[in-house]
Design a protein around this motif. Structure first.
Motif, PDB file in Angstrom:
ATOM      1  N   PHE A 295       0.720  -1.180  -0.038  1.00 36.26           N
ATOM      2  CA  PHE A 295      -0.013  -0.021   0.091  1.00 36.26           C
ATOM      3  C   PHE A 295       0.843   1.356   0.038  1.00 36.26           C
ATOM      4  CE2 PHE A 295      -2.808   3.226   2.150  1.00 36.26           C
ATOM      5  CZ  PHE A 295      -3.467   3.384   1.026  1.00 36.26           C
ATOM      6  N   PRO A 296       1.899   1.398   0.788  1.00 30.98           N
ATOM      7  CA  PRO A 296       2.539   2.549   0.752  1.00 30.98           C
ATOM      8  C   PRO A 296       3.352   2.798  -0.699  1.00 30.98           C
ATOM      9  CG  PRO A 296       3.155   1.443   3.010  1.00 30.98           C
ATOM     10  CD  PRO A 296       2.221   0.534   1.941  1.00 30.98           C
ATOM     11  N   ILE A 297       3.844   1.709  -1.110  1.00 28.93           N
ATOM     12  CA  ILE A 297       4.582   1.797  -2.292  1.00 28.93           C
ATOM     13  C   ILE A 297       3.452   2.129  -3.425  1.00 28.93           C
ATOM     14  CG2 ILE A 297       5.429   0.392  -4.153  1.00 28.93           C
ATOM     15  CD1 ILE A 297       6.987  -0.982  -2.340  1.00 28.93           C
ATOM     16  N   SER A 298       2.257   1.999  -3.463  1.00 26.29           N
ATOM     17  CA  SER A 298       1.459   2.101  -4.503  1.00 26.29           C
ATOM     18  C   SER A 298       0.981   3.881  -4.333  1.00 26.29           C
ATOM     19  CB  SER A 298      -0.013   1.420  -4.299  1.00 26.29           C
ATOM     20  OG  SER A 298      -0.677   2.101  -3.145  1.00 26.29           O
ATOM     21  N   ILE A 299       1.327   4.537  -3.254  1.00 23.92           N
ATOM     22  CA  ILE A 299       1.166   5.868  -3.208  1.00 23.92           C
ATOM     23  C   ILE A 299       2.500   6.677  -3.135  1.00 23.92           C
ATOM     24  CG2 ILE A 299      -1.324   5.738  -2.451  1.00 23.92           C
ATOM     25  CD1 ILE A 299      -0.064   6.067   0.548  1.00 23.92           C
ATOM     26  N   SER A 300       3.319   5.952  -3.799  1.00 29.85           N
ATOM     27  CA  SER A 300       4.865   6.625  -3.631  1.00 29.85           C
ATOM     28  C   SER A 300       4.861   7.760  -4.839  1.00 29.85           C
ATOM     29  CB  SER A 300       5.691   5.470  -3.936  1.00 29.85           C
ATOM     30  OG  SER A 300       7.042   6.154  -4.240  1.00 29.85           O
ATOM     31  N   SER A 301       5.770   8.511  -4.612  1.00 26.90           N
ATOM     32  CA  SER A 301       6.098   9.568  -5.694  1.00 26.90           C
ATOM     33  C   SER A 301       7.103   9.234  -6.355  1.00 26.90           C
ATOM     34  CB  SER A 301       6.247  10.860  -4.849  1.00 26.90           C
ATOM     35  OG  SER A 301       7.558  10.806  -4.121  1.00 26.90           O
ATOM     36  N   ALA A 302       8.031   8.207  -5.995  1.00 26.67           N
ATOM     37  CA  ALA A 302       9.208   7.414  -6.666  1.00 26.67           C
ATOM     38  C   ALA A 302       8.519   6.893  -7.896  1.00 26.67           C
ATOM     39  CB  ALA A 302       9.869   6.709  -5.921  1.00 26.67           C
ATOM     40  N   ALA A 303       9.570   6.743  -8.961  1.00 27.95           N
ATOM     41  CA  ALA A 303       9.084   6.194 -10.361  1.00 27.95           C
ATOM     42  C   ALA A 303       9.625   4.791 -10.285  1.00 27.95           C
ATOM     43  CB  ALA A 303       9.630   6.841 -11.619  1.00 27.95           C
ATOM     44  N   TYR A 304       9.910   4.285  -9.376  1.00 23.42           N
ATOM     45  CA  TYR A 304      10.347   2.843  -9.234  1.00 23.42           C
ATOM     46  C   TYR A 304      10.130   2.258  -7.740  1.00 23.42           C
ATOM     47  CZ  TYR A 304      14.115   5.886  -7.246  1.00 23.42           C
ATOM     48  OH  TYR A 304      14.684   6.998  -6.671  1.00 23.42           O
ATOM     49  N   LEU A 305      10.251   1.126  -7.522  1.00 28.73           N
ATOM     50  CA  LEU A 305       9.875   0.331  -6.402  1.00 28.73           C
ATOM     51  C   LEU A 305      10.762   0.736  -5.281  1.00 28.73           C
ATOM     52  CD1 LEU A 305       8.717  -3.116  -7.728  1.00 28.73           C
ATOM     53  CD2 LEU A 305       7.351  -1.279  -7.275  1.00 28.73           C
ATOM     54  N   GLN A 306      10.373   1.497  -4.507  1.00 30.00           N
ATOM     55  CA  GLN A 306      11.247   1.865  -3.295  1.00 30.00           C
ATOM     56  C   GLN A 306      10.700   2.015  -1.880  1.00 30.00           C
ATOM     57  OE1 GLN A 306      12.493   6.030  -3.450  1.00 30.00           O
ATOM     58  NE2 GLN A 306      14.297   5.796  -1.929  1.00 30.00           N
ATOM     59  N   PHE A 307      10.992   1.388  -1.057  1.00 26.41           N
ATOM     60  CA  PHE A 307      10.502   1.351   0.348  1.00 26.41           C
ATOM     61  C   PHE A 307      11.604   1.767   1.360  1.00 26.41           C
ATOM     62  CE2 PHE A 307       8.654  -0.326   4.188  1.00 26.41           C
ATOM     63  CZ  PHE A 307       7.319  -0.150   4.131  1.00 26.41           C
ATOM     64  N   PRO A 308      11.110   2.677   2.325  1.00 24.29           N
ATOM     65  CA  PRO A 308       9.720   3.460   2.302  1.00 24.29           C
ATOM     66  C   PRO A 308       9.744   4.323   1.260  1.00 24.29           C
ATOM     67  CG  PRO A 308      11.250   4.139   4.024  1.00 24.29           C
ATOM     68  CD  PRO A 308      11.984   3.000   3.294  1.00 24.29           C
ATOM     69  N   PRO A 309       8.560   4.848   0.695  1.00 22.55           N
ATOM     70  CA  PRO A 309       8.535   5.634  -0.452  1.00 22.55           C
ATOM     71  C   PRO A 309       9.031   6.982   0.299  1.00 22.55           C
ATOM     72  CG  PRO A 309       6.365   5.379   0.848  1.00 22.55           C
ATOM     73  CD  PRO A 309       7.207   4.430   1.101  1.00 22.55           C
ATOM     74  N   PRO A 310       9.501   8.013  -0.880  1.00 20.73           N
ATOM     75  CA  PRO A 310       9.881   9.204  -0.572  1.00 20.73           C
ATOM     76  C   PRO A 310       8.931  10.483  -0.388  1.00 20.73           C
ATOM     77  CG  PRO A 310      10.398   8.669  -2.876  1.00 20.73           C
ATOM     78  CD  PRO A 310       9.713   7.385  -2.102  1.00 20.73           C
ATOM     79  N   GLY A 311       7.958  10.135  -0.955  1.00 14.31           N
ATOM     80  CA  GLY A 311       6.749  11.087  -0.966  1.00 14.31           C
ATOM     81  C   GLY A 311       5.351  10.661  -1.386  1.00 14.31           C
ATOM     82  N   PHE A 312       4.368  11.233  -1.335  1.00 13.18           N
ATOM     83  CA  PHE A 312       3.099  10.919  -1.638  1.00 13.18           C
ATOM     84  C   PHE A 312       2.674  11.287  -2.760  1.00 13.18           C
ATOM     85  CE2 PHE A 312      -1.530  11.821  -1.880  1.00 13.18           C
ATOM     86  CZ  PHE A 312      -2.000  10.655  -1.423  1.00 13.18           C
TER      87      PHE A 312
END
Lengths: 257, 348
Positions: free
Chosen positions: A21-38
């Protein structure tokens, strides 16, 4: 002690969701965890891409038809298996799980051969028919289990009161099997909706959702896949909710059987 | 309507459940089939209802031969052992079911359901589900459902088996009153001999798939046709003796003056026909014995007595506040009976 155990199992089951779920609302253009932004961008991309939407519709269509076919075949089959007075027919009951035992890849190759001759490759209803083979055991096992605990004297009573056998089953037996039937339909739907191997062989260019997700990972790994996963989980969750609503005790039977 | 059952044979594999049963019920008659479990009585009921096809024999309802007719076209009301109410339908829907199957118009259904529920005094519970009712109430719903469509015949398969004694006695009388009022020909099945005596116009005693005797309760009780009937119905002393023309010699009691063909003979003596001490004086047949056991039963007492030079017998003596207490264990008593209280059990 038990509480701790249940907690661990629950965490184990939920953890993927907590990452996806956090990745799906990530601002990054690749799979990154934790996401850098919303950002909602991956949901937007999913909704604006006809490829994804087509795949989703196709999967819903296939899963629906699969459910109808599996129920239409499986419920009468269960009656035959449970009610037959012939011992060998009841022994066939054990074979109902065969499609689960046969490796899916073998089934896929076999069906590919048949379907290509029938020109069913790439048709969503072809996929639905193939998925029916996999869904049938769920329907037969659940319906048979429900039918075995059903008191047959009620059908006799109904017949004695003037009902034909068909009416007796329709008005008396099936309503009481509802928890089993709703569970069976749910499992049939989800097993088709989530199925990848058969779809890879049979769906051709008109992909189902799992196939599309698979291709997405192979070609352009971006968080759209996470957004789709979340939506898929939501859909299954809604189905589960409906199952609970329409088949009191259905969830319990699904789990305990 | 009249029911006529002729020469019914039913086999399950190698076992013969029914070995040629003949039975006739007059219009409005209440007939009980009494027998131990496994005697074939439920199989007979299923043949009459149409749930089992007989291997031989005919079933007639009135003038119609219904042997080949399916259960749903027989117009026979049945109350099952466990009631077989439909648990997902309300009381009213359960009772309406047979009328809906007959495609009666809605207003008529509503009217007849109300009437049927009033008949069993359950009008206030019509919206309940079966599981919300007590056992006795469920039983009455099953009864209402079985009679609401005006059946030609009513079948009751041990309907009181699961109920406690007090409730059972109340319902027995209630069912009997209802049956009389509706004038329904009724076939009732039970293994409870007391129930059979209370409820029936006639009793048919079943044993090993055959009817040993069919007759009015008093007759079957007083003059059982076979040893099995004598033993199964009520308490009994079966005295074995040797018949010589005009008397039967019973060890301990001496010759009992009853007519009986020569040879070994069995005499039925009901425990209540046996008199003790002062009341035994002057009776045809007398003996002395030692009390083995005394059981207090409220209205009466039951004594097991070992007869000197004879068998052990059972005596039942009435108890009133004014009578002295019955002899205790170990006491020696005089006992006797009148020859006319004895029934010679036919040999067969």
């Amino acid at each position: 002690m038990l509480t701790v155990f249940v907690g661990i199992v629950f965490a184990f089951l939920m953890l993927p969701l907590l990452v996806v779920f956090p990745i799906s609302i990530s601002s990054a253009a690749y799979l990154q965890f934790p996401p850098p932004g919303f950002s909602w961008q991956w949901y937007q991309r999913y909704l604006n891409d006809p490829g994804w939407i087509d795949a989703t519709i196709r999967s819903v269509q296939a899963a629906s038809l699969c459910t109808v076919l599996a129920m239409g075949l499986g419920v009468p089959l269960s009656f035959a298996l449970v009610r037959s007075r012939r011992r060998w027919v009841r022994a066939l009951d054990r074979l109902a799980a065969a499609p689960i035992i046969v490796p899916t890849i073998i089934l896929s190759i076999a069906l590919y051969g048949v379907f290509s001759r029938l020109q069913l490759i790439g048709a969503w209803y072809g996929v639905a028919v193939a998925h029916t083979v996999l869904a049938l055991p769920f329907v037969v096992i659940l319906t048979s289990a429900g039918l075995r605990t059903f008191d047959e004297a009620q059908e006799q009573a109904a017949a004695g009161l003037g009902a034909s056998w068909f009416i007796a089953v329709w008005r008396i037996t099936l309503p009481q099997l509802r928890p089993s039937l709703v569970s069976a339909a749910f499992l049939a739907f989800v097993s088709s909706f989530d199925e990848l191997v058969l779809a890879m062989f049979l769906s051709g260019a008109s992909m189902t959702l799992p196939k599309k997700m698979f291709d997405n990972i192979m070609m352009e790994v971006d968080p759209t896949i996470a957004a789709v996963s979340v939506l898929q989980i939501l859909l299954v969750g809604v189905c589960l909710g409906l199952t609970a609503l329409f088949g009191r005790g259905a969830l319990a039977t699904t789990i305990s059987r | 309507m009249r029911l006529s059952v002729q020469g019914i044979v039913k086999r399950f594999g190698a076992t013969t459940a029914l070995g040629g049963v003949d039975l006739d019920l007059a219009e409005g008659e209440f007939l009980t089939i009494l027998g131990p479990s496994g005697s074939g009585k439920t199989t007979l009921l299923k043949v009459v209802a149409g749930f089992e096809a007989p291997d031989a024999g005919r079933v007639r309802l009135g003038e119609e031969d219904v042997t080949e007719v399916s259960p749903r076209q027989r117009d026979v009301g049945m109350v099952f052992q466990n009631y077989a109410l439909f648990p997902h339908l309300t009381v009213a829907q359960n009772v309406a079911f047979p009328l809906e199957m007959r495609r009666r118009p809605k207003p008529e259904i509503a009217k007849r359901v109300t009437e049927a529920l009033a008949l069993v005094e359950l009008g206030a519970l019509s919206g309940r589900l079966p599981r919300q009712l007590s056992g006795g109430q469920q039983q009455r719903v099953a009864l209402a459902r079985a009679v609401v469509f005006g059946p030609r015949l009513l079948l009751l398969d041990e309907p009181f088996g699961a109920l406690d004694r007090k409730l059972r006695e109340g319902l027995q009388l209630e069912v009997r009153r209802l049956q009389r009022r509706l004038g329904l020909t009724t076939l009732f099945i039970t293994h409870d001999q007391e129930e059979a005596l209370v409820m029936s116009d006639r009793i048919a005693v079943m044993n090993h798939g055959r009817l040993d005797q069919v007759g009015a309760p008093a007759e079957v009780y007083a003059r059982p046709a076979t040893r099995f009937v004598a033993d199964f119905l009520g308490e009994s002393n079966l005295l074995e003796g040797e018949a010589r023309g005009d008397a039967v010699a019973v060890p301990g009691f001496g010759p009992v003056p009853v007519a009986c063909p020569p040879g070994p003979a069995t005499l039925l003596l009901r425990p209540e026909a046996l008199r003790l001490d002062a009341k035994a004086a002057g009776l045809d047949c007398r003996a002395t014995g030692r009390v083995v056991e005394t059981i207090f039963l409220g209205l009466s007492a039951k004594l097991r007595i070992r007869v000197e030079g004879g068998p052990e017998v059972l005596a039942r003596v009435p108890l009133r506040p004014s009578t002295p207490p019955p002899a205790g264990e170990g006491a020696t008593v005089a006992l006797g009976f009148a020859a006319e209280d004895v029934h010679v059990v036919p040999r067969g």
